[in-house]
Design an enzyme around this catalytic site. Structure first.
Site, PDB file in Angstrom:
ATOM      1  N   ASP A 170      39.518  46.242  38.249  1.00  0.00           N
ATOM      2  CA  ASP A 170      40.583  45.780  37.351  1.00  0.00           C
ATOM      3  C   ASP A 170      41.468  44.786  38.105  1.00  0.00           C
ATOM      4  O   ASP A 170      41.761  43.683  37.631  1.00  0.00           O
ATOM      5  CB  ASP A 170      41.389  47.024  36.927  1.00  0.00           C
ATOM      6  CG  ASP A 170      42.389  46.739  35.826  1.00  0.00           C
ATOM      7  OD1 ASP A 170      42.420  45.603  35.338  1.00  0.00           O
ATOM      8  OD2 ASP A 170      43.134  47.664  35.457  1.00  0.00           O
ATOM      9  N   LYS A 177      36.881  52.054  49.319  1.00  0.00           N
ATOM     10  CA  LYS A 177      37.982  52.427  50.205  1.00  0.00           C
ATOM     11  C   LYS A 177      37.514  53.695  50.924  1.00  0.00           C
ATOM     12  O   LYS A 177      38.177  54.736  50.931  1.00  0.00           O
ATOM     13  CB  LYS A 177      39.259  52.650  49.364  1.00  0.00           C
ATOM     14  CG  LYS A 177      40.528  52.820  50.156  1.00  0.00           C
ATOM     15  CD  LYS A 177      41.016  51.553  50.834  1.00  0.00           C
ATOM     16  CE  LYS A 177      42.211  51.847  51.718  1.00  0.00           C
ATOM     17  NZ  LYS A 177      42.566  50.758  52.622  1.00  0.00           N
ATOM     18  N   ASP A 218      41.269  40.264  38.100  1.00  0.00           N
ATOM     19  CA  ASP A 218      42.412  39.431  37.715  1.00  0.00           C
ATOM     20  C   ASP A 218      42.785  38.469  38.841  1.00  0.00           C
ATOM     21  O   ASP A 218      43.162  37.323  38.595  1.00  0.00           O
ATOM     22  CB  ASP A 218      43.631  40.299  37.367  1.00  0.00           C
ATOM     23  CG  ASP A 218      43.686  40.611  35.880  1.00  0.00           C
ATOM     24  OD1 ASP A 218      42.626  40.528  35.217  1.00  0.00           O
ATOM     25  OD2 ASP A 218      44.777  40.932  35.370  1.00  0.00           O
ATOM     26  N   TYR A 227      41.041  56.179  36.093  1.00  0.00           N
ATOM     27  CA  TYR A 227      41.544  55.882  34.751  1.00  0.00           C
ATOM     28  C   TYR A 227      41.159  56.965  33.741  1.00  0.00           C
ATOM     29  O   TYR A 227      41.790  57.097  32.700  1.00  0.00           O
ATOM     30  CB  TYR A 227      41.013  54.533  34.242  1.00  0.00           C
ATOM     31  CG  TYR A 227      41.608  53.318  34.943  1.00  0.00           C
ATOM     32  CD1 TYR A 227      42.526  53.463  35.973  1.00  0.00           C
ATOM     33  CD2 TYR A 227      41.249  52.042  34.559  1.00  0.00           C
ATOM     34  CE1 TYR A 227      43.061  52.369  36.618  1.00  0.00           C
ATOM     35  CE2 TYR A 227      41.793  50.930  35.208  1.00  0.00           C
ATOM     36  CZ  TYR A 227      42.685  51.101  36.231  1.00  0.00           C
ATOM     37  OH  TYR A 227      43.216  50.004  36.871  1.00  0.00           O
ATOM     38  N   ASP A 243      41.136  46.431  50.422  1.00  0.00           N
ATOM     39  CA  ASP A 243      42.270  45.636  50.908  1.00  0.00           C
ATOM     40  C   ASP A 243      41.768  44.347  51.554  1.00  0.00           C
ATOM     41  O   ASP A 243      42.316  43.266  51.350  1.00  0.00           O
ATOM     42  CB  ASP A 243      43.166  46.451  51.859  1.00  0.00           C
ATOM     43  CG  ASP A 243      42.382  47.329  52.817  1.00  0.00           C
ATOM     44  OD1 ASP A 243      41.157  47.514  52.633  1.00  0.00           O
ATOM     45  OD2 ASP A 243      42.981  47.841  53.781  1.00  0.00           O
TER      46      ASP A 243
END
Ligand code: NAD
Length: 366
Positions: free
Chosen positions: A246, A190, A250, A135, A222
């Site tokens: 992020d 990851k 959620d 980001y 994942d």
């Protein structure tokens, strides 16, 4: 102690007003000062994060934030959009650790999209690194592709990067948080594909040596996304990078039924924090007395616990919220058959009543 109050836009003003009423009935001494932020600040001062608001946030011991944004600002240049105020506050206050608890209250298990037995009693904490990762990594932009099969074509790119100190400090925060809970920490990465997250995994493993009492495991993102909906109660504390956090936070939010129930805290190295509900300014229901104020009230409880050293007062607020839910009151987002629908203000009244010891059938059920 001084708290900066930044209600913002949309439902922000309605829900922060209820949190302030709740703080007001606790027998605590602190000063509060309000300032404009987001679209409201843009209207008044031409900028979503005016200098005076930033100075107030910097000088305060904690910031209680509502929400910012409205679709009417979507055509403004990016730097002037309301949401830039959040990024500006995170950056200038150095808020690198985002705490998002996902708790499924017993009374709301039916509101989750998962089967009640999978979420009943769920209580997990997601810790997201907030100031690094893809980001913020440079360089980024658009250009003519310099090489490869599509050389010469237009392309866009971002840069994923983490430095050792950034990973070390979030790892320490996470191990310390896990220590205060069930002493289990899952680091999500990851590492099988990304160099940045192999580095992340190596450093989290190194830091673990200082916390031998905490059990650490590593999980690919994942798989973590899958496990969160398969067996979410297997997790306790999760720590991960900015982008994975992020998305996963959620996903975890929906396990609890409504985003209107979820508080959050963003902390810096000194323990100073910005406390806000996990949702946005909900322009679709703003000004209609429909918004659930509980996420903001629970954010105020987190503020008392993490930045103002008042854990007993935080416990009181959380148990008042539980009592109110047990009494059957619901805002529309968490309403179900057999419960009584109330508005934002009446929900605030009920929490205030519960804190004042006046939670009787008469005051709560009407
Ligand atoms: P949102 O979270 O505002 O709303 C999503 C949905 O959830 C809407 O249907 C809304 O009515 C509902 N909802 C949200 N909070 C609720 C509450 N407390 N009680 C009951 N229902 C609630 O997300 P959005 O609609 O994608 O975005 C609206 C605006 O908010 C946009 O301008 C966006 O940029 C901004 N936003 C701000 C923040 C923030 O201030 N931290 C975060 C996310 C989005």
């Amino acid at each position: 102690m001084k708290i900066a109050i930044l209600p913002g836009d949309g439902i922000g003003t309605e829900i922060v007003a209820q949190a302030l009423r709740v703080l007001g009935v606790l027998d605590l001494h602190f000063e509060t000062e309000q300032a404009l932020v987001g679209g409201a600040a843009y209207e008044a001062h031409g900028h979503p994060l005016p200098e005076s608001t930033l100075r107030l946030a910097q000088a305060a011991d904690a910031v209680l934030f509502g929400a910012v944004g409205d679709w009417k600002y979507d055509t403004l240049e990016r730097a002037l959009r309301p949401e830039q105020a959040i990024l500006g506050l995170r950056k200038s206050l150095g808020l690198f650790a985002n705490f998002r608890p996902a708790i499924c209250y017993e009374q709301l298990t039916h509101a989750s999209s998962l089967k009640p037995e999978l979420v009943a009693g769920l209580d997990i904490l997601i810790i997201r690194e907030l100031t690094g990762d893809i980001y913020f990594g440079q360089p980024r932009g658009r250009r003519e592709s310099p090489d490869g099969a599509f050389a010469g074509a237009e392309e866009a790119f971002d840069t994923m990067r983490y430095s050792r100190p950034e990973i070390e400090r979030i790892a320490h925060v996470a191990f310390q948080a896990a220590r205060k809970r069930s002493k289990r920490l899952t680091s999500v990465d990851k590492a099988n594909v990304l160099e940045t997250f192999q580095f992340w995994k190596d450093i989290v493993t190194e830091v673990h040596a200082q916390y031998p009492d905490v059990a650490l495991d590593h999980m690919y993102v994942d798989n973590a996304a899958m496990q969160l909906v398969r067996a979410p109660k297997k997790f306790d504390v999760i720590v991960t990078g900015n982008m994975f956090g992020d998305i996963l936070s959620d996903e975890a939010a929906m396990l609890t039924g409504s985003i209107g129930m979820l508080p959050s805290a963003s902390l810096n190295a000194a323990g100073k924090g910005l406390y806000e509900p996990s949702h946005g300014s909900a322009p679709d229901i703003a000004g209609k007395d429909l918004a659930n104020p509980l996420a903001t009230i629970l954010s105020a409880a987190m503020m008392l616990r993490y930045s103002l050293s008042q854990p007993a007062a935080a416990d009181r607020i959380e148990s008042a919220v539980q009592q109110v839910l047990a009494s059957g009151l619901r805002t529309p987002d968490i309403w179900s058959e057999g419960t009584r629908q109330v508005g934002t203000r009446e929900m605030g009244d009920a929490v205030v009543a519960a804190l004042s010891g006046n939670i009787t059938k008469k005051t709560i059920k009407g």
